[in-house]
Scaffold this motif. Structure first.
Motif, PDB file in Angstrom:
ATOM      1  N   ALA B 332      -5.096  38.213  36.023  1.00 36.96           N
ATOM      2  CA  ALA B 332      -4.336  39.129  36.879  1.00 36.96           C
ATOM      3  C   ALA B 332      -3.768  38.382  38.082  1.00 36.96           C
ATOM      4  O   ALA B 332      -2.633  38.611  38.509  1.00 36.96           O
ATOM      5  N   ILE B 333      -4.561  37.483  38.623  1.00 35.40           N
ATOM      6  CA  ILE B 333      -4.140  36.737  39.819  1.00 35.40           C
ATOM      7  C   ILE B 333      -3.081  35.681  39.475  1.00 35.40           C
ATOM      8  O   ILE B 333      -2.047  35.571  40.142  1.00 35.40           O
ATOM      9  N   THR B 334      -3.309  34.919  38.416  1.00 37.61           N
ATOM     10  CA  THR B 334      -2.329  33.877  38.080  1.00 37.61           C
ATOM     11  C   THR B 334      -0.988  34.504  37.704  1.00 37.61           C
ATOM     12  O   THR B 334       0.055  33.900  37.894  1.00 37.61           O
ATOM     13  N   LYS B 335      -1.041  35.741  37.192  1.00 35.97           N
ATOM     14  CA  LYS B 335       0.201  36.424  36.852  1.00 35.97           C
ATOM     15  C   LYS B 335       1.010  36.726  38.115  1.00 35.97           C
ATOM     16  O   LYS B 335       2.231  36.546  38.145  1.00 35.97           O
ATOM     17  N   VAL B 336       0.309  37.168  39.161  1.00 42.38           N
ATOM     18  CA  VAL B 336       0.993  37.454  40.420  1.00 42.38           C
ATOM     19  C   VAL B 336       1.569  36.169  41.012  1.00 42.38           C
ATOM     20  O   VAL B 336       2.694  36.130  41.498  1.00 42.38           O
ATOM     21  N   LEU B 337       0.799  35.105  40.940  1.00 43.32           N
ATOM     22  CA  LEU B 337       1.246  33.835  41.540  1.00 43.32           C
ATOM     23  C   LEU B 337       2.436  33.248  40.786  1.00 43.32           C
ATOM     24  O   LEU B 337       3.329  32.653  41.374  1.00 43.32           O
ATOM     25  N   GLY B 338       2.433  33.424  39.439  1.00 34.19           N
ATOM     26  CA  GLY B 338       3.543  32.911  38.634  1.00 34.19           C
ATOM     27  C   GLY B 338       3.744  31.423  38.846  1.00 34.19           C
ATOM     28  O   GLY B 338       2.792  30.651  38.918  1.00 34.19           O
ATOM     29  N   LEU B 339       5.010  31.039  38.972  1.00 37.68           N
ATOM     30  CA  LEU B 339       5.321  29.609  39.135  1.00 37.68           C
ATOM     31  C   LEU B 339       5.733  29.291  40.561  1.00 37.68           C
ATOM     32  O   LEU B 339       6.239  28.216  40.840  1.00 37.68           O
ATOM     33  N   GLU B 340       5.504  30.254  41.449  1.00 41.10           N
ATOM     34  CA  GLU B 340       6.069  30.108  42.788  1.00 41.10           C
ATOM     35  C   GLU B 340       5.553  28.856  43.503  1.00 41.10           C
ATOM     36  O   GLU B 340       6.266  28.231  44.279  1.00 41.10           O
ATOM     37  N   ARG B 341       4.294  28.484  43.261  1.00 37.23           N
ATOM     38  CA  ARG B 341       3.766  27.294  43.931  1.00 37.23           C
ATOM     39  C   ARG B 341       3.919  26.036  43.077  1.00 37.23           C
ATOM     40  O   ARG B 341       3.491  24.962  43.473  1.00 37.23           O
ATOM     41  N   GLY B 342       4.496  26.179  41.913  1.00 41.84           N
ATOM     42  CA  GLY B 342       4.611  25.039  41.010  1.00 41.84           C
ATOM     43  C   GLY B 342       4.100  25.453  39.639  1.00 41.84           C
ATOM     44  O   GLY B 342       3.627  26.577  39.456  1.00 41.84           O
ATOM     45  N   ILE B 343       4.210  24.540  38.674  1.00 44.32           N
ATOM     46  CA  ILE B 343       3.766  24.848  37.318  1.00 44.32           C
ATOM     47  C   ILE B 343       2.236  24.752  37.268  1.00 44.32           C
ATOM     48  O   ILE B 343       1.678  23.731  37.658  1.00 44.32           O
ATOM     49  N   PRO B 344       1.558  25.800  36.780  1.00 38.89           N
ATOM     50  CA  PRO B 344       0.090  25.728  36.690  1.00 38.89           C
ATOM     51  C   PRO B 344      -0.336  24.567  35.795  1.00 38.89           C
ATOM     52  O   PRO B 344       0.344  24.267  34.814  1.00 38.89           O
ATOM     53  N   VAL B 345      -1.457  23.958  36.096  1.00 36.38           N
ATOM     54  CA  VAL B 345      -1.870  22.771  35.349  1.00 36.38           C
ATOM     55  C   VAL B 345      -2.872  23.116  34.254  1.00 36.38           C
ATOM     56  O   VAL B 345      -3.530  22.245  33.724  1.00 36.38           O
ATOM     57  N   SER B 346      -2.985  24.404  33.929  1.00 34.19           N
ATOM     58  CA  SER B 346      -3.844  24.811  32.830  1.00 34.19           C
ATOM     59  C   SER B 346      -2.975  25.330  31.692  1.00 34.19           C
ATOM     60  O   SER B 346      -2.169  26.246  31.876  1.00 34.19           O
ATOM     61  N   GLN B 347      -3.142  24.719  30.504  1.00 37.22           N
ATOM     62  CA  GLN B 347      -2.330  25.131  29.360  1.00 37.22           C
ATOM     63  C   GLN B 347      -2.564  26.611  29.040  1.00 37.22           C
ATOM     64  O   GLN B 347      -1.638  27.341  28.721  1.00 37.22           O
ATOM     65  N   LYS B 348      -3.816  27.046  29.197  1.00 35.64           N
ATOM     66  CA  LYS B 348      -4.174  28.432  28.907  1.00 35.64           C
ATOM     67  C   LYS B 348      -3.347  29.379  29.791  1.00 35.64           C
ATOM     68  O   LYS B 348      -2.780  30.363  29.326  1.00 35.64           O
ATOM     69  N   ILE B 349      -3.286  29.066  31.067  1.00 33.07           N
ATOM     70  CA  ILE B 349      -2.537  29.921  32.003  1.00 33.07           C
ATOM     71  C   ILE B 349      -1.051  29.873  31.678  1.00 33.07           C
ATOM     72  O   ILE B 349      -0.371  30.894  31.691  1.00 33.07           O
ATOM     73  N   ARG B 350      -0.533  28.682  31.364  1.00 40.56           N
ATOM     74  CA  ARG B 350       0.887  28.570  31.034  1.00 40.56           C
ATOM     75  C   ARG B 350       1.231  29.452  29.829  1.00 40.56           C
ATOM     76  O   ARG B 350       2.244  30.147  29.827  1.00 40.56           O
ATOM     77  N   ASP B 351       0.336  29.457  28.819  1.00 42.98           N
ATOM     78  CA  ASP B 351       0.582  30.283  27.632  1.00 42.98           C
ATOM     79  C   ASP B 351       0.558  31.766  27.984  1.00 42.98           C
ATOM     80  O   ASP B 351       1.346  32.550  27.470  1.00 42.98           O
ATOM     81  N   GLN B 352      -0.359  32.132  28.871  1.00 48.04           N
ATOM     82  CA  GLN B 352      -0.440  33.544  29.276  1.00 48.04           C
ATOM     83  C   GLN B 352       0.831  33.983  30.004  1.00 48.04           C
ATOM     84  O   GLN B 352       1.282  35.105  29.879  1.00 48.04           O
ATOM     85  N   LEU B 353       1.384  33.063  30.780  1.00 49.69           N
ATOM     86  CA  LEU B 353       2.544  33.423  31.608  1.00 49.69           C
ATOM     87  C   LEU B 353       3.839  33.490  30.791  1.00 49.69           C
ATOM     88  O   LEU B 353       4.729  34.275  31.088  1.00 49.69           O
ATOM     89  N   ALA B 354       3.928  32.664  29.747  1.00 48.36           N
ATOM     90  CA  ALA B 354       5.198  32.450  29.040  1.00 48.36           C
ATOM     91  C   ALA B 354       5.992  33.720  28.710  1.00 48.36           C
ATOM     92  O   ALA B 354       7.190  33.775  28.997  1.00 48.36           O
ATOM     93  N   PRO B 355       5.371  34.748  28.108  1.00 48.33           N
ATOM     94  CA  PRO B 355       6.199  35.891  27.696  1.00 48.33           C
ATOM     95  C   PRO B 355       6.876  36.625  28.854  1.00 48.33           C
ATOM     96  O   PRO B 355       7.966  37.168  28.685  1.00 48.33           O
ATOM     97  N   GLY B 356       6.260  36.631  30.018  1.00 47.76           N
ATOM     98  CA  GLY B 356       6.801  37.472  31.097  1.00 47.76           C
ATOM     99  C   GLY B 356       7.703  36.749  32.087  1.00 47.76           C
ATOM    100  O   GLY B 356       7.984  37.270  33.166  1.00 47.76           O
ATOM    101  N   LEU B 357       8.153  35.547  31.734  1.00 40.19           N
ATOM    102  CA  LEU B 357       8.896  34.765  32.716  1.00 40.19           C
ATOM    103  C   LEU B 357      10.327  35.257  32.941  1.00 40.19           C
ATOM    104  O   LEU B 357      11.002  35.694  32.011  1.00 40.19           O
ATOM    105  N   SER B 358      10.780  35.160  34.171  1.00 38.43           N
ATOM    106  CA  SER B 358      12.173  35.500  34.470  1.00 38.43           C
ATOM    107  C   SER B 358      13.066  34.329  34.073  1.00 38.43           C
ATOM    108  O   SER B 358      12.584  33.250  33.729  1.00 38.43           O
TER     109      SER B 358
END
Lengths: 297, 426
Positions: B332-358
């Motif tokens: 829930a938290i990483t979703k709010v943060l998105g990529l605003e501070r940079g690309i997350p360095v966890s592949q798991k988080i990147r995969d979770q974020l992928a579908p909802g990206l602008s």
């Protein structure tokens, strides 16, 4: 003793809040800064005693220190007379016995209240920007636009102009001084057919000398300490090309940007000495040009 | 009589203040942690939302967020460090990391890894960027890289068809000329980047050197500086970069950059700023690499954009680490943060974020993927005094931009100054 209290008691009573503030709040940090000026202190590790290193470096190797002095002295030499003349001119215009004088006084004082604020400095930066209001108005008169603030040759004049615009507090003091000049002197001069400019030179200026002196000292100290407007207009850096590197801006950057608190403390003490020297010179020379009405020879 | 009443009144008031102070203490939550970061409106909004989420999930912990712009961040941080009043968790930058660790202001995180801080499966390279002397002092909360942001509409209209990942400085100069010519000088090719040490750093690395060598000496040469400044002087002479009046205003906010204002078709940024730039730009932006030197070495690199660190003054490490862990793991938290501070360095988080990206977030992920094999290694952290060298670069460069001194003289004096600054800072 009783006479001393009777004479000076009220004065000290009024000074008491200042004394309290000075001894309780200011004195400690002032002494601490004197100590720190002999140390190397990055605000995290403990200060390390380095003797006179900071002062030696400042005078022998620090080119930006000299640059900062140069900028500040130029500013003081231009801004103080400009502001005082402006203040005196406006005070004399207002000293006509107008009934609405209170209103005008307030209006003319307004810039001084606003002037030291951050908002005005930001406004100033936009007025004189390359595509700012000043250039647009000049363009209407066919004068080519100029990047006033980003050209190192003109940037300081925008600040002198800002200083000049804040003539309010010396003006109020001048106005009070003008009021205390006996009217009959002017009447006598009028009867003798003395021209106005002569009246100004022979009556107004000499009798106003103590007030001019007071304003001069105060405004000089003030000008040496100019910080916020220079800081804002130069984006905190003294840019362009260090042409707005005021002493205080340099000091701030040394302390809070590069974390050389010891060196910055040394800079602060040198500034204090410079201001003291200038004030001292003003006082020493004052007996040749300042005449006090109730002076007893 | 009057005096008595007044005294009584004062007494009552004082008692009231004292009483309310006493009442105030137990009203506080069991644990309070302070989180301090540099931000912008968008980042602050997201971070405070994260704080709300965390507090709801952990009722025993109260988080107070403190935010300020980059310009004043380090000033405030230094003051708080001196006053032994650092926030429990502070945002850290690669440039300052070594300095703060060496001053003893940060605590290592190693003892928590695998217990309360679950970061074992994160990308190794980016995580190791937070190590000093073998210990992990800073948790990577986003990776980024340099990016040449361009205006897609202007590029299309001017018919710039260079390969924007593999292009060279020559291609860049030609693009600038094309764009300025096409718009009749209204839109210049690019911001004048002569004062940006970040771009110069790539230039030096392309010449096969680091700016600072392993001993913290300045390794960039007078010739590196002179050729760099000459490159921009030539573009300036052709009038295809932004006007010098706007160039010598240092470190302007994003909204005043050439690409945001519409003065120019290219500006230089860090890739995590793409979201912020798109927000203030009228046209759709694109992402190009910093141009390469023909036949040169890779100059650009991927770096940790921000870290989170545990400060020396932390009161309750367990709660602080819980917060830190949630930051990088809680979906829930990483979703709010998105990529605003940079690309997350966890592949798991990147995969979770992928579908909802602008769209612009996709741009930044795609850019990141595209540059992976084109960048050089992470340079060593800069020595103490590097921030001041950056200032000196802009200052001396301003004299060149304003044509107050020759490129050769300025280059020589900059290299002298830079070494003197580094020596003094040690």
């Amino acid at each position: 003793m009783n006479r001393f209290i009777a004479r000076n008691g009220p004065a000290y009573a009024f000074l008491l809040p200042w004394f309290l503030g000075f001894f309780l709040l200011a004195l400690g940090p002032i002494l601490a800064s004197l100590y720190l000026s002999f140390t190397r202190y990055d605000m995290v590790a403990e200060p390390r005693w380095v003797g006179f290193d900071n002062y030696v470096y400042m005078f022998t190797r620090d080119r930006r220190f000299w640059k900062a002095l140069n900028v500040t002295f130029t500013y003081v030499a231009l801004a103080v007379p400009a502001r005082l003349i402006m203040a005196l001119v406006v005070a004399m215009l207002l000293d006509k016995g107008l009934r609405t004088i209170g209103v005008y006084r307030a209006i003319f004082y307004l810039p001084s209240l606003l002037g030291s604020s951050i908002a005005i400095a930001i406004l100033w930066r936009q007025l004189f920007a390359a595509d700012g209001v000043v250039n647009r108005v000049l363009a209407d008169f066919g004068i080519p636009s100029h990047a006033w603030i980003t050209d190192p040759n003109t940037s300081i004049y925008t600040l002198v102009l800002l200083a000049m615009w804040q003539f309010g507090s010396p003006m109020l003091i001048f106005l009070a001084g003008l009021r205390s000049i006996p009217r009959d002197l002017y009447e006598a001069a009028e009867i003798d057919g003395t021209p106005k400019w002569r009246q100004f030179l022979r009556i107004t200026l000499p009798l106003l000398a103590p007030v001019i002196f007071f304003n001069l000292v105060l405004q000089t100290i003030e000008a040496f300490k100019t910080f916020s407007s220079a800081f804002i207009i130069s984006n905190g850096s003294g840019a362009p090309a260090d042409s707005l590197l005021f002493y205080t801006v340099y000091l701030f950057n040394e302390a809070f940007k590069f974390f050389r608190m010891g060196y910055a403390s040394a800079l602060a003490w040198v500034l204090l000495i410079i201001i003291a020297v200038f004030t001292g010179i003003a006082f020493l020379t004052s007996k040749y040009w300042v005449h006090y009405e109730n002076e007893r020879d | 009589m009057v005096e008595m009443t007044r005294r009584k009144l004062l007494g009552t008031a004082a008692a009231g203040v004292a009483a309310s102070a006493l009442v105030g203490v137990p009203a506080l939550a069991a644990t309070r942690i302070r989180h301090y970061w540099w931000g912008n409106p968008e980042r602050d909004k997201r971070t405070f939302a994260v704080i709300d989420l965390f507090q709801k999930a952990n009722p025993g912990i109260e988080v107070s967020g403190e935010t300020i712009g980059w310009g004043d961040y380090w000033t405030k941080m230094a003051t708080q460090t001196a006053g032994r009043n650092m926030a429990d968790l502070v945002q850290m930058d690669y440039r300052y990391l070594f300095e703060y660790v060496r001053r003893g202001a940060l605590k290592p995180l190693d003892e928590y890894i695998g217990k309360s801080l679950m970061i074992q499966d994160f990308d190794k390279g980016p995580i190791d960027g937070g190590r000093v002397d073998g210990k992990l002092y800073a948790l990577n909360i986003g990776a980024n890289s340099q990016v040449m942001v361009y205006n897609t509409r202007v590029f299309q209209e001017a018919g710039v068809d260079a390969d924007l990942i593999n292009w060279t400085w020559d291609d860049f100069a030609k693009a600038c000329e094309k764009i300025s010519a096409k718009s009749g000088g209204k839109v210049k090719g690019a911001d004048d980047l002569a004062l940006m040490i970040e771009v110069f750093e790539s230039w030096v690395r392309q010449n096969g050197r680091e700016f600072y060598d392993a001993n913290g000496k300045v390794a960039a040469t007078v010739d590196d500086v002179a050729t760099f400044w000459q490159f921009w002087a030539d573009l300036r002479k052709k009038d295809v970069v932004r006007s010098k009046d706007k160039t010598v205003i240092l470190d302007v906010p994003i909204a005043e950059s050439g690409i945001a204002v519409g003065d120019t078709a290219m500006s230089q940024f860090w890739s995590n700023q793409l979201v912020g730039i798109q927000a203030v730009s009228k046209d759709k932006i694109g992402a190009a690499m910093v141009p390469h030197k023909a036949g040169g070495k890779p100059g650009q690199y991927i770096k940790p954009s921000m870290f989170m660190s545990l400060s020396r003054d932390v009161k309750d490490p367990a709660s602080a680490i819980a917060y830190m862990n949630a930051w990088v793991n809680d979906p829930a938290i990483t979703k709010v943060l998105g990529l605003e501070r940079g690309i997350p360095v966890s592949q798991k988080i990147r995969d979770q974020l992928a579908p909802g990206l602008s769209e612009v977030e996709k741009l930044s992920i795609n850019y990141f993927t595209a540059i992976q094999n084109k960048v050089g290694g992470l340079p060593l952290p800069a020595p103490k005094g590097a921030g001041e060298v950056r200032d000196a670069f802009m200052r001396t460069g301003s004299d060149v931009v304003l044509a107050r001194t020759s490129v050769k003289d300025a280059a020589a004096s900059f290299i002298d100054d830079a070494q003197a600054i580094i020596d003094r800072a040690q």
